[in-house]
Scaffold this active site. Structure first.
Site, PDB file in Angstrom:
ATOM      1  N   CYS A 248       0.732  -1.026  -0.075  1.00 60.52           N
ATOM      2  CA  CYS A 248       0.043  -0.097   0.202  1.00 60.52           C
ATOM      3  C   CYS A 248       0.678   1.218   0.042  1.00 60.52           C
ATOM      4  O   CYS A 248       2.019   1.409   0.880  1.00 60.52           O
ATOM      5  CB  CYS A 248      -1.068  -0.002   1.263  1.00 60.52           C
ATOM      6  SG  CYS A 248      -2.144   1.576   1.318  1.00 60.52           S
TER       7      CYS A 248
ATOM      8  N   LYS B 112       1.686  -9.685   0.386  1.00 60.21           N
ATOM      9  CA  LYS B 112       1.350  -8.789  -0.551  1.00 60.21           C
ATOM     10  C   LYS B 112       2.316  -7.786  -0.900  1.00 60.21           C
ATOM     11  O   LYS B 112       2.424  -6.925   0.060  1.00 60.21           O
ATOM     12  CB  LYS B 112      -0.020  -8.487  -0.581  1.00 60.21           C
ATOM     13  CG  LYS B 112      -0.633  -7.838  -2.084  1.00 60.21           C
ATOM     14  CD  LYS B 112      -2.064  -7.621  -1.969  1.00 60.21           C
ATOM     15  CE  LYS B 112      -2.585  -6.948  -3.242  1.00 60.21           C
ATOM     16  NZ  LYS B 112      -1.943  -5.775  -3.762  1.00 60.21           N
TER      17      LYS B 112
ATOM     18  N   GLY C 253      -9.031  -7.035  -8.129  1.00 60.90           N
ATOM     19  CA  GLY C 253      -9.267  -5.833  -7.189  1.00 60.90           C
ATOM     20  C   GLY C 253     -10.515  -5.259  -7.595  1.00 60.90           C
ATOM     21  O   GLY C 253     -11.805  -5.591  -7.708  1.00 60.90           O
TER      22      GLY C 253
END
Length: 342
Positions: free
Chosen positions: A96, A136, A231
């Site tokens: 992120c 991730k 996503g």
């Protein structure tokens, strides 16, 4: 089915989107796809006591929780809480790029500190009671050279005991691009991720980024990738991505359903949520794209968007919004919409 097999197709962790209501909704369309929570920070669980963020319905299995953090001890304690809650997997966010995440020294900025990531992963594994710990990540950040950084990063996390990783096939630019731009502007490098699978055949590698259809997912699997994570497309066009996934990706032709059947399946869940004091829009906001591209989609979105936040809104409104979709199938005229309560 082993978790590795479920990971052939997964729905990405997405902040403000993949909450427990969204995951329950997605599960009505696929029995096999692996579902992920929104990112939950280890600090919120350990220091903030916000264990309610880990709530989920047993029907969501297989379901993974994604943690954010960079303190090994705190991540270990958070992992123990996730294990106690019954999750199938605990995933560490190393991808992120948001400013808020960077300020906490976790997310994509951790690509610059692979040894710290390894320490976090070892601590998480020690606390996992055998539940799989995964990662991730991005292919790199800022001025890093992905072809050099990514193999070294994978080797480091493999040495820490991680064998399954999802790679977002874009760099993250920590300065100068917003999180939204970081999902769209940096170019995709699918060949690099595919090369990593060849270089690390003992690791289960999933690919993420820009994949929006089952055809595209199947192409990645055919190219040798172990799994595909989708996503935004799974959120905005859930029927296109998830209905048919069990047959196409998992070889299970028994689970086929329709958007209309999904709505019917959600009604008892909606009723239970309302009886517990919840609001309709907390669930239906995730369902707006169910009929995307199909007749009646506009009326479905409008009726739910306008009515679901109003006091007293309930299953009747969902049935009302469904009527134009059913009428479009049969060619009949939908009944005139009743005024929504409020």
């Amino acid at each position: 089915m082993e978790l590795d097999q479920h990971a052939r197709l997964s729905v990405a962790p997405m902040m403000d989107w993949t909450d427990r209501h969204c995951r329950y909704f997605h599960r009505q369309m696929s029995n096999h796809a692996l579902l992920y929570t929104e990112m939950v920070t280890a600090a919120a669980l350990v220091r903030g006591g916000a264990v309610h963020l880990l709530d989920f319905d047993a029907a969501e299995h297989p379901v993974a929780v994604q943690l954010g953090g960079s303190d090994p001890g705190e991540l270990a304690r958070a992992t123990a809480l996730c294990v106690a809650q019954g999750y199938d997997e605990v995933n560490l966010n190393v991808g992120c790029p948001s400013d808020r995440v960077q300020s906490g020294t976790f997310g994509a900025v951790l690509m610059k500190s692979p040894e710290l990531v390894a320490d976090c992963l070892r601590a998480m594994k020690d606390a996992s009671d055998g539940i799989e710990i995964t990662v991730k990540c991005r292919i790199g950040v800022d001025d890093q050279e992905p072809a050099e950084v990514l193999p070294a990063f994978l080797e480091t996390i493999r040495d820490a005991g991680v064998r399954r990783v999802t790679i977002h096939a874009r760099k993250a630019w920590l300065k100068g691009l917003s999180p939204k731009e970081n999902r769209e502007v940096p170019p995709l490098d699918y060949p690099l991720v595919q090369a990593m699978k060849r270089a690390f055949p003992d690791m289960h590698i999933s690919i993420n980024g820009g994949i929006a259809t089952l055809d595209a997912a199947a192409a990645q699997l055919a190219a040798g990738i172990d799994g595909v994570m989708i996503g935004r497309a799974a959120y905005h066009h859930p029927a296109e991505v998830l209905i048919g996934a069990d047959a196409r990706i998992f070889g299970d032709g028994h689970a086929a359903t329709t958007p209309e059947a999904v709505v019917r399946a959600m009604l008892p869940y909606i009723e239970a949520h309302l009886s517990g004091g919840g609001r309709l829009h907390e669930i239906t906001r995730h369902m707006l794209g169910l009929f995307a591209g199909r007749p009646g989609a506009r009326a479905w979105r409008r009726l739910l968007s306008e009515g679901a936040t109003r006091p007293g809104a309930g299953p009747d409104l969902v049935e009302q919004a469904l009527a134009p979709c059913l009428a479009a199938q049969t060619g009949a005229q939908a009944p005139m919409a009743r005024p929504v309560c409020g």
